[in-house]
Design an enzyme around this catalytic site. Structure first.
Site, PDB file in Angstrom:
ATOM      1  N   CYS A 115       0.808  -1.229   0.000  1.00  0.00           N
ATOM      2  CA  CYS A 115       0.000   0.000   0.000  1.00  0.00           C
ATOM      3  C   CYS A 115       0.838   1.274   0.000  1.00  0.00           C
ATOM      4  O   CYS A 115       0.322   2.351  -0.295  1.00  0.00           O
ATOM      5  CB  CYS A 115      -0.964  -0.005   1.185  1.00  0.00           C
ATOM      6  SG  CYS A 115      -2.043  -1.453   1.238  1.00  0.00           S
ATOM      7  N   HIS A 248      -3.271   7.090   2.194  1.00  0.00           N
ATOM      8  CA  HIS A 248      -3.699   5.778   1.733  1.00  0.00           C
ATOM      9  C   HIS A 248      -5.107   5.514   2.249  1.00  0.00           C
ATOM     10  O   HIS A 248      -5.417   5.758   3.415  1.00  0.00           O
ATOM     11  CB  HIS A 248      -2.730   4.708   2.256  1.00  0.00           C
ATOM     12  CG  HIS A 248      -3.224   3.315   2.085  1.00  0.00           C
ATOM     13  ND1 HIS A 248      -3.735   2.851   0.894  1.00  0.00           N
ATOM     14  CD2 HIS A 248      -3.293   2.274   2.955  1.00  0.00           C
ATOM     15  CE1 HIS A 248      -4.091   1.579   1.042  1.00  0.00           C
ATOM     16  NE2 HIS A 248      -3.839   1.212   2.277  1.00  0.00           N
ATOM     17  N   ASN A 278     -10.125  -0.231  -0.164  1.00  0.00           N
ATOM     18  CA  ASN A 278      -8.671  -0.184  -0.113  1.00  0.00           C
ATOM     19  C   ASN A 278      -8.126  -0.773  -1.410  1.00  0.00           C
ATOM     20  O   ASN A 278      -8.218  -1.977  -1.646  1.00  0.00           O
ATOM     21  CB  ASN A 278      -8.178  -0.985   1.097  1.00  0.00           C
ATOM     22  CG  ASN A 278      -6.667  -0.945   1.261  1.00  0.00           C
ATOM     23  OD1 ASN A 278      -5.942  -0.552   0.363  1.00  0.00           O
ATOM     24  ND2 ASN A 278      -6.196  -1.379   2.418  1.00  0.00           N
TER      25      ASN A 278
END
Length: 321
Positions: A115, A248, A278
Site C-alpha cells: 500500500c 492511503h 482499499n
C-alpha cells in the site's frame, strides 16, 4: 535547480461499483452496517476475470498523459507500484510500456511495497528527475487485489478493491516535490501478508491475504503521523501551509486519527475509501485524481501524500501541485 512536478493525473476503476449489500447477496456473512461502521467503506470495484493490473494501468496512464499534454513516446521512465502483477515476470511496467505503444526503449520496472508502493515509486522517480538523467516519468499504482482475497474471510474480503491511478512527473524549474521519506520494518510482516509462493509449479503456503486488523490499525496510525511530520519538517514548512492531506485509503478511522495527529480538519483530507475501498498501491493516486477532477485540488495547492502497507513499509511526500 531541477524539480519533479506533477504534470497530469489519471485513474481507472473497472466495471460498476459493488456495494456492501451486493457482497451480502453473494453469500458473505456481513452487513452494510457492520462494514461501514468499522471501515467507512460503502462500495468498491472488482475487475472481471482476465482483466489484469496492466490493463487498469494502461487506461489510468493514458488519462494522465492526456491531461499532461504528453505523447507516450515522451516518457523516459515507467515505474509501476503493484502487489498483484500480471506475471512473476516480465514486470507489469514493461507490459504497460508495450500496451501504451512506447518504443523509445525507456527504463521500466515495478516496485513492490504494497500500500506504500505509490509513495515509493513517486520518490524513486523524483530522484531520477532531480539527477537530470530523466525528464518525464510515468508513475502508476495498479492492483487487482480481488485475486488474492479469501472470500470466506469477512474480516479482509470486504475491505479491498481493484483500480489504478497514475501521474506524469516532469522536470521543472519551479518547485514540485519538496520532501519525501521512505521507511520499512520487516519484523512486522506477519500482521499483514500473503504468506504463499510458487515452487515446482505448485502454490505452497497460504495464497490469500491475512491481516491482524487491530495490530495494523495501531501501527498505521503511529507511523503515518510520524512520517507526515517528518516531511513537513524536512521541507521547512508549517503544517498550517498544507492544503490537502491525501492518505492511503484503508480505513476511515485510520484517516481520521492521522489527521488529528497532524492537527488537520477532515475538511482538508481527501477521503475516497467509502467509494473505492482499499486499492493498495492505487489508492493514493486514485484519491488524488478524484480530487483534481472534482476541483478540490488546484494548481498551487500544497499536498501531503502518505501510505503504509504490509512489509511493513511506509512513506510520505510533500509537494506543491
Amino acid at each position: 535547480m531541477i524539480y519533479a512536478r506533477i504534470a497530469g493525473t489519471g485513474s481507472y476503476l473497472p466495471g460498476s461499483p459493488v456495494s456492501n449489500d451486493d457482497l451480502v447477496a453473494r453469500g458473505i456473512d456481513t452487513s452494510d452496517e457492520w462494514i461501514a461502521a468499522r471501515t467507512g467503506i460503502r462500495t468498491r470495484y472488482l475487475a472481471e476475470t482476465g482483466v489484469t493490473s496492466s490493463d487498469l494501468a494502461r487506461i489510468a496512464a493514458e488519462r494522465a498523459l492526456e491531461v499532461a499534454g504528453k505523447h507516450a513516446d515522451e516518457v523516459d521512465l515507467i515505474i509501476v507500484a503493484t502487489s498483484t502483477p500480471d506475471f512473476i515476470f516480465p514486470s507489469t511496467a514493461t507490459l504497460l510500456q508495450s500496451k501504451l505503444g512506447i518504443t523509445n526503449g525507456c527504463a521500466a520496472f515495478d516496485v513492490q511495497a504494497v500500500c506504500s508502493g505509490f509513495i515509493y515509486a513517486l520518490t524513486i522517480a523524483d530522484k531520477f528527475i532531480r539527477s537530470g538523467s530523466h525528464k518525464c516519468a510515468l508513475v502508476v499504482g495498479a492492483e487487482v487485489f480481488s485475486r488474492i482475497l479469501d472470500w470466506s474471510d469477512r474480516g479482509t474480503c470486504v475491505l479491498f478493491g481493484d483500480g489504478a491511478g497514475a501521474v506524469v512527473l516532469e522536470a521543472a524549474e519551479q518547485p514540485g516535490i519538496l520532501a519525501s521519506s521512505l521507511q520499512a520494518d520487516g519484523s512486522h510482516s506477519p500482521i499483514l501478508c500473503v504468506p504463499g509462493n510458487i515452487a515446482g509449479g505448485q502454490v505452497t503456503g497460504d495464497p490469500f491475504l491475512r491481516m491482524d486488523g487491530q495490530a495494523v490499525f495501531k501501527f498505521a496510525v503511529r507511523v503515518l503521523g510520524e512520517v507526515a511530520h517528518r516531511v513537513i519538517e524536512e521541507a521547512g514548512v508549517s503544517a498550517d501551509s498544507i492544503d490537502w492531506l491525501i492518505p492511503h485509503q484503508a480505513n476511515i478511522r485510520i484517516i481520521q486519527a492521522t489527521a488529528k495527529r497532524l492537527g488537520l480538519s477532515m475538511d482538508k483530507v481527501v477521503a475516497t475509501v467509502d467509494q473505492h475501498g482499499n486499492t493498495s498501491a492505487a489508492s493514493i493516486p486514485l484519491a488524488l485524481d478524484t480530487a483534481v477532477r472534482d476541483g478540490r485540488v488546484k494548481r498551487g495547492h500544497r499536498l501531503v501524500l502518505e501510505g503504509v502497507g504490509g512489509g511493513f513499509t511506509w512513506g510520505a511526500a510533500l509537494l506543491d501541485f
